[in-house]
Design a protein around this motif. Sequence first.
Motif, PDB file in Angstrom:
ATOM      1  N   SER A   1      33.792  47.288  40.271  1.00 34.11           N
ATOM      2  CA  SER A   1      34.836  46.628  41.030  1.00 34.11           C
ATOM      3  C   SER A   1      36.049  47.538  41.154  1.00 34.11           C
ATOM      4  O   SER A   1      36.368  48.311  40.260  1.00 34.11           O
ATOM      5  CB  SER A   1      35.231  45.316  40.349  1.00 34.11           C
ATOM      6  OG  SER A   1      35.691  45.547  39.034  1.00 34.11           O
ATOM      7  N   CYS A   2      36.739  47.399  42.270  1.00 36.50           N
ATOM      8  CA  CYS A   2      37.909  48.241  42.544  1.00 36.50           C
ATOM      9  C   CYS A   2      39.137  47.635  41.867  1.00 36.50           C
ATOM     10  O   CYS A   2      39.436  46.456  42.039  1.00 36.50           O
ATOM     11  CB  CYS A   2      38.113  48.344  44.048  1.00 36.50           C
ATOM     12  SG  CYS A   2      39.529  49.325  44.532  1.00 36.50           S
TER      13      CYS A   2
ATOM     14  N   LYS B   1      43.565  50.351  44.938  1.00 38.29           N
ATOM     15  CA  LYS B   1      43.163  50.890  46.239  1.00 38.29           C
ATOM     16  C   LYS B   1      44.402  51.306  47.013  1.00 38.29           C
ATOM     17  O   LYS B   1      45.365  50.546  47.115  1.00 38.29           O
ATOM     18  CB  LYS B   1      42.390  49.841  47.040  1.00 38.29           C
ATOM     19  CG  LYS B   1      41.919  50.309  48.405  1.00 38.29           C
ATOM     20  CD  LYS B   1      41.130  49.207  49.100  1.00 38.29           C
ATOM     21  CE  LYS B   1      40.622  49.662  50.458  1.00 38.29           C
ATOM     22  NZ  LYS B   1      39.853  48.577  51.140  1.00 38.29           N
TER      23      LYS B   1
ATOM     24  N   THR C   1      40.556  55.216  45.747  1.00 34.03           N
ATOM     25  CA  THR C   1      40.213  53.984  45.031  1.00 34.03           C
ATOM     26  C   THR C   1      39.944  54.333  43.573  1.00 34.03           C
ATOM     27  O   THR C   1      39.436  55.419  43.263  1.00 34.03           O
ATOM     28  CB  THR C   1      38.985  53.289  45.620  1.00 34.03           C
ATOM     29  OG1 THR C   1      37.863  54.184  45.563  1.00 34.03           O
ATOM     30  CG2 THR C   1      39.221  52.858  47.060  1.00 34.03           C
TER      31      THR C   1
ATOM     32  N   GLU D   1      46.978  48.296  46.791  1.00 31.44           N
ATOM     33  CA  GLU D   1      46.441  47.066  46.217  1.00 31.44           C
ATOM     34  C   GLU D   1      46.131  47.286  44.742  1.00 31.44           C
ATOM     35  O   GLU D   1      45.526  48.293  44.371  1.00 31.44           O
ATOM     36  CB  GLU D   1      45.176  46.662  46.977  1.00 31.44           C
ATOM     37  CG  GLU D   1      44.481  45.424  46.455  1.00 31.44           C
ATOM     38  CD  GLU D   1      43.217  45.133  47.247  1.00 31.44           C
ATOM     39  OE1 GLU D   1      43.336  44.765  48.438  1.00 31.44           O
ATOM     40  OE2 GLU D   1      42.109  45.304  46.683  1.00 31.44           O
TER      41      GLU D   1
ATOM     42  N   GLY E   1      43.321  43.419  43.375  1.00 30.32           N
ATOM     43  CA  GLY E   1      43.104  42.543  44.515  1.00 30.32           C
ATOM     44  C   GLY E   1      44.358  42.019  45.172  1.00 30.32           C
ATOM     45  O   GLY E   1      44.283  41.260  46.151  1.00 30.32           O
ATOM     46  N   GLU E   2      45.535  42.395  44.683  1.00 30.53           N
ATOM     47  CA  GLU E   2      46.794  41.898  45.237  1.00 30.53           C
ATOM     48  C   GLU E   2      47.558  43.037  45.901  1.00 30.53           C
ATOM     49  O   GLU E   2      47.776  44.085  45.292  1.00 30.53           O
ATOM     50  CB  GLU E   2      47.650  41.268  44.147  1.00 30.53           C
ATOM     51  CG  GLU E   2      48.956  40.686  44.668  1.00 30.53           C
ATOM     52  CD  GLU E   2      49.661  39.826  43.646  1.00 30.53           C
ATOM     53  OE1 GLU E   2      50.875  39.592  43.815  1.00 30.53           O
ATOM     54  OE2 GLU E   2      49.011  39.386  42.676  1.00 30.53           O
ATOM     55  N   ARG E   3      47.976  42.797  47.135  1.00 36.90           N
ATOM     56  CA  ARG E   3      48.728  43.821  47.852  1.00 36.90           C
ATOM     57  C   ARG E   3      50.121  43.992  47.244  1.00 36.90           C
ATOM     58  O   ARG E   3      50.804  43.008  46.925  1.00 36.90           O
ATOM     59  CB  ARG E   3      48.862  43.463  49.330  1.00 36.90           C
ATOM     60  CG  ARG E   3      49.661  44.510  50.107  1.00 36.90           C
ATOM     61  CD  ARG E   3      49.534  44.353  51.588  1.00 36.90           C
ATOM     62  NE  ARG E   3      50.210  45.456  52.276  1.00 36.90           N
ATOM     63  CZ  ARG E   3      50.144  45.666  53.586  1.00 36.90           C
ATOM     64  NH1 ARG E   3      49.430  44.858  54.343  1.00 36.90           N
ATOM     65  NH2 ARG E   3      50.771  46.686  54.128  1.00 36.90           N
TER      66      ARG E   3
END
Length: 309
Positions: free
Chosen positions: A2-3, A6, A26, A62, A65-67
């Motif tokens: 999982s990333c 990013k 990433t 990111e 998962g949050e910008r």
Amino acid sequence: MSCVIKAENLGKSYGKFRALKGISFTINKGECFGFLGHNGAGKSTTMRMIYGLSTVDEGYLEVMGERIDPITPPRIKQIFGIVPQEDNLDPDLSVIENLEVYGGYFGISSKDARTYGKELLEFMGLADKVNVNVEMLSGGAKRRLVIARALINKPQVIILDEPTTGLDPQARRLVWQKLRRLKEDGVTMLLTTHYMEEAAQICDRIVIMNDGLILAVGSPEELVRQYVLPFVIEVRVSMEMLPSGINEKIEAIGGKAEYIVDSLFIFTKDGKRLWDKLNEIGLDHHVCYLRPANLEDVFLKLTGRRDEE
């Protein structure tokens, strides 16, 4: 995998100076991701944007998962452990008190910080230093304590800024061993370093940066295979002492001449064969050194300079 982080076309300017010129990468969960580059390449700027000490001016960032827009919020900062370049420990406190106080910044009670802190000191080989004043620690022990402190909040991501600067080889390798253990436990690590061997030892992937750009990305082994030949002969004489027509002579015996930092490096697929032919091109063996190509060769070839910190 999982990333975790990013970045797309990430940019940063300070007035008219562009510190980052649109970089993308990433970082996956559980890997050690390294940033290599000379001073001013953009490594520290990138790190500061990730853990919230600098705003995102351009592009997309990111984390988990949050910008990040424009700055990393406190709830995301909680997942980070920070190992700064300098040992900014409190000299008036003991080893365990440094961990207790730092734990308080994350809302950890003194009792819990002390209990977990002792586990971390055991892990870092400092169990016998619990009540010692930090001023009495060696340089290597201080660095291990800084790493232990960064772990007090059980971070998912650790940012390591030059973690072994100033350490002797034995202390440096002990720190490497502890970092490998953390990676085995699933901790994601971001590393900046000037030590090419350090990056090769513990990084899964690396970006090489120069003047705010990413020049290359890959594992240490991939970068060596992609950018240089397997063997290199360093020619240790001044440029004016080289035989005339040396480039053509090197090419004729199967080598490739590269001039880096005012020195001649001869890259080749067959190191022994070329070594045996050095006299034919006017080079004496006693001024030459044959070795396998390494990450530093890639760095010097791509950036064209040594770091002069």
